[in-house]
Design a protein around this motif. Structure first.
Motif, mmCIF file in Angstrom:
data_model
loop_
_atom_site.group_PDB
_atom_site.id
_atom_site.type_symbol
_atom_site.label_atom_id
_atom_site.label_comp_id
_atom_site.label_asym_id
_atom_site.label_seq_id
_atom_site.Cartn_x
_atom_site.Cartn_y
_atom_site.Cartn_z
ATOM 1 N N LEU A 177 0.858 -1.189 0.000
ATOM 2 C CA LEU A 177 0.000 0.000 0.000
ATOM 3 C C LEU A 177 0.892 1.236 0.000
ATOM 4 C CD1 LEU A 177 -2.966 1.034 0.363
ATOM 5 C CD2 LEU A 177 -2.610 0.844 2.800
ATOM 6 N N PHE A 178 0.645 2.168 -0.906
ATOM 7 C CA PHE A 178 1.444 3.401 -1.020
ATOM 8 C C PHE A 178 2.923 3.105 -1.237
ATOM 9 C CE2 PHE A 178 -2.238 4.996 1.381
ATOM 10 C CZ PHE A 178 -2.568 6.102 0.629
ATOM 11 N N GLY A 179 3.242 1.989 -1.899
ATOM 12 C CA GLY A 179 4.634 1.629 -2.131
ATOM 13 C C GLY A 179 5.340 1.090 -0.901
ATOM 14 N N ARG A 180 4.593 0.841 0.148
ATOM 15 C CA ARG A 180 5.149 0.283 1.388
ATOM 16 C C ARG A 180 4.618 -1.125 1.565
ATOM 17 N NH1 ARG A 180 4.727 5.651 5.297
ATOM 18 N NH2 ARG A 180 5.905 6.970 3.861
ATOM 19 N N GLU A 181 5.442 -1.984 2.156
ATOM 20 C CA GLU A 181 5.049 -3.372 2.340
ATOM 21 C C GLU A 181 5.314 -3.825 3.757
ATOM 22 O OE1 GLU A 181 7.294 -5.531 -0.609
ATOM 23 O OE2 GLU A 181 5.731 -5.212 -2.108
ATOM 24 N N GLY A 182 4.473 -4.726 4.219
ATOM 25 C CA GLY A 182 4.658 -5.332 5.528
ATOM 26 C C GLY A 182 3.899 -6.640 5.597
ATOM 27 N N GLY A 184 -6.838 -2.558 10.021
ATOM 28 C CA GLY A 184 -6.785 -2.054 11.385
ATOM 29 C C GLY A 184 -5.532 -1.267 11.707
ATOM 30 N N VAL A 185 -5.405 -0.916 12.988
ATOM 31 C CA VAL A 185 -4.371 0.028 13.417
ATOM 32 C C VAL A 185 -2.947 -0.526 13.396
ATOM 33 C CG1 VAL A 185 -5.922 1.473 14.778
ATOM 34 C CG2 VAL A 185 -4.802 -0.438 15.874
ATOM 35 N N ILE A 186 -2.742 -1.818 13.625
ATOM 36 C CA ILE A 186 -1.379 -2.351 13.642
ATOM 37 C C ILE A 186 -0.720 -2.211 12.266
ATOM 38 C CG2 ILE A 186 0.022 -4.454 13.898
ATOM 39 C CD1 ILE A 186 -1.776 -5.171 16.301
ATOM 40 N N PRO A 187 -1.367 -2.653 11.173
ATOM 41 C CA PRO A 187 -0.740 -2.427 9.862
ATOM 42 C C PRO A 187 -0.603 -0.942 9.521
ATOM 43 C CG PRO A 187 -2.488 -4.068 9.687
ATOM 44 C CD PRO A 187 -2.555 -3.483 11.055
ATOM 45 N N LEU A 188 -1.582 -0.120 9.905
ATOM 46 C CA LEU A 188 -1.491 1.319 9.629
ATOM 47 C C LEU A 188 -0.238 1.909 10.266
ATOM 48 C CD1 LEU A 188 -5.164 2.596 10.116
ATOM 49 C CD2 LEU A 188 -3.931 2.294 7.961
ATOM 50 N N GLU A 189 -0.027 1.602 11.542
ATOM 51 C CA GLU A 189 1.131 2.146 12.253
ATOM 52 C C GLU A 189 2.441 1.586 11.697
ATOM 53 O OE1 GLU A 189 0.746 1.824 16.493
ATOM 54 O OE2 GLU A 189 -1.074 3.056 16.515
ATOM 55 N N ALA A 190 2.474 0.287 11.437
ATOM 56 C CA ALA A 190 3.708 -0.336 10.944
ATOM 57 C C ALA A 190 4.109 0.194 9.569
ATOM 58 C CB ALA A 190 3.551 -1.855 10.899
ATOM 59 N N LEU A 191 3.121 0.511 8.735
ATOM 60 C CA LEU A 191 3.408 1.024 7.393
ATOM 61 C C LEU A 191 3.525 2.550 7.363
ATOM 62 C CD1 LEU A 191 1.051 -1.272 5.284
ATOM 63 C CD2 LEU A 191 3.527 -1.475 5.580
ATOM 64 N N GLY A 192 3.328 3.192 8.498
ATOM 65 C CA GLY A 192 3.437 4.651 8.551
ATOM 66 C C GLY A 192 2.325 5.340 7.789
ATOM 67 N N LEU A 193 1.096 4.905 8.028
ATOM 68 C CA LEU A 193 -0.063 5.494 7.375
ATOM 69 C C LEU A 193 -0.974 6.103 8.429
ATOM 70 C CD1 LEU A 193 -0.834 2.525 4.970
ATOM 71 C CD2 LEU A 193 0.486 4.592 4.453
ATOM 72 N N GLU A 194 -1.628 7.198 8.063
ATOM 73 C CA GLU A 194 -2.565 7.809 8.998
ATOM 74 C C GLU A 194 -3.807 8.283 8.265
ATOM 75 O OE1 GLU A 194 -0.948 11.228 10.979
ATOM 76 O OE2 GLU A 194 -0.990 12.451 9.185
ATOM 77 N N ILE A 195 -4.884 8.353 9.033
ATOM 78 C CA ILE A 195 -6.130 8.882 8.486
ATOM 79 C C ILE A 195 -6.130 10.383 8.716
ATOM 80 C CG2 ILE A 195 -8.633 8.889 8.677
ATOM 81 C CD1 ILE A 195 -8.474 6.010 9.637
ATOM 82 N N ASP A 196 -6.305 11.133 7.641
ATOM 83 C CA ASP A 196 -6.478 12.584 7.712
ATOM 84 C C ASP A 196 -7.982 12.819 7.823
ATOM 85 O OD1 ASP A 196 -6.916 15.278 7.178
ATOM 86 O OD2 ASP A 196 -5.419 15.383 5.584
ATOM 87 N N LEU A 197 -8.454 13.027 9.045
ATOM 88 C CA LEU A 197 -9.883 13.149 9.277
ATOM 89 C C LEU A 197 -10.487 14.403 8.650
ATOM 90 C CD1 LEU A 197 -10.091 11.908 12.963
ATOM 91 C CD2 LEU A 197 -10.699 10.666 10.873
ATOM 92 N N GLN A 198 -9.712 15.481 8.634
ATOM 93 C CA GLN A 198 -10.225 16.719 8.057
ATOM 94 C C GLN A 198 -10.547 16.545 6.570
ATOM 95 O OE1 GLN A 198 -7.752 20.119 8.707
ATOM 96 N NE2 GLN A 198 -9.359 21.550 8.120
ATOM 97 N N ASN A 199 -9.656 15.861 5.851
ATOM 98 C CA ASN A 199 -9.860 15.651 4.414
ATOM 99 C C ASN A 199 -10.422 14.268 4.094
ATOM 100 O OD1 ASN A 199 -8.771 18.210 3.490
ATOM 101 N ND2 ASN A 199 -6.823 17.421 4.266
ATOM 102 N N GLN A 200 -10.588 13.436 5.113
ATOM 103 C CA GLN A 200 -11.107 12.076 4.999
ATOM 104 C C GLN A 200 -10.358 11.260 3.943
ATOM 105 O OE1 GLN A 200 -15.399 12.792 4.631
ATOM 106 N NE2 GLN A 200 -15.564 12.064 6.733
ATOM 107 N N VAL A 201 -9.032 11.193 4.113
ATOM 108 C CA VAL A 201 -8.178 10.396 3.243
ATOM 109 C C VAL A 201 -7.169 9.620 4.093
ATOM 110 C CG1 VAL A 201 -8.358 11.908 1.221
ATOM 111 C CG2 VAL A 201 -6.531 12.282 2.861
#
Length: 147
Positions: free
Chosen positions: A93-98, A114-131
């Motif tokens: 995802l986004f050129g990152r793998e785990g 869920g949150v474990i893959p999000l954190e490990a891959l360095g991804l975050e939810i931008d709530l203001q822009n919903q992305v």
């Protein structure tokens, strides 16, 4: 690359590519060909901060040929229940793998990230822009820390 949400629903969705990591290892050692590596592209995967890990329906786990690791107790909206954990799901995802464990969703429900893959891959939810967006990883700025 940013993945927009369906603003009517207020939810963030993404597209995931998932590989069977054990197949990749077998291809690296020549046991199987690279064409035999099982993978799947899942569209409209809900990014769910209420989920701990990657959650996949049984038919996706079967298609990927993932092996069971253990059975665990899980907390759901219906209370405490049993679920199976599978191993060697490699996300791209986004050129990152785990590589992560995944929880089998009961009843064929839609996949969740869920949150474990999000954190490990360095991804975050931008709530203001919903992305969903990648955090920086460069020589001058990185989400990775050693303290």
């Amino acid at each position: 690359m940013q993945i927009k949400t369906d603003n009517k629903m207020g939810k963030v969705f993404t597209t995931l590519t998932i590989f069977n990591r054990a197949d990749q290892i077998r291809a690296e050692d020549g046991t199987i060909t690279s064409e035999e590596i099982r993978s799947i592209i899942l569209k409209n995967v809900l990014v769910d901060t209420g989920a701990t890990t990657l959650c996949l329906p049984p038919q996706v786990i079967e298609e990927l040929g993932l092996k069971i690791l253990k059975e665990v107790d899980v907390s759901t909206a219906m209370g405490i229940g049993k679920a199976r954990i599978f191993q060697d799901a490699k996300i791209s995802l986004f050129g990152r793998e785990g590589t992560f464990e995944c929880l089998e969703l009961p009843g064929g429900k839609d996949p969740l990230l869920g949150v474990i893959p999000l954190e490990a891959l360095g991804l975050e939810i931008d709530l203001q822009n919903q992305v969903l967006k990648p955090l920086p990883i460069s020589p001058t700025e990185t989400y990775l820390t050693i303290l």
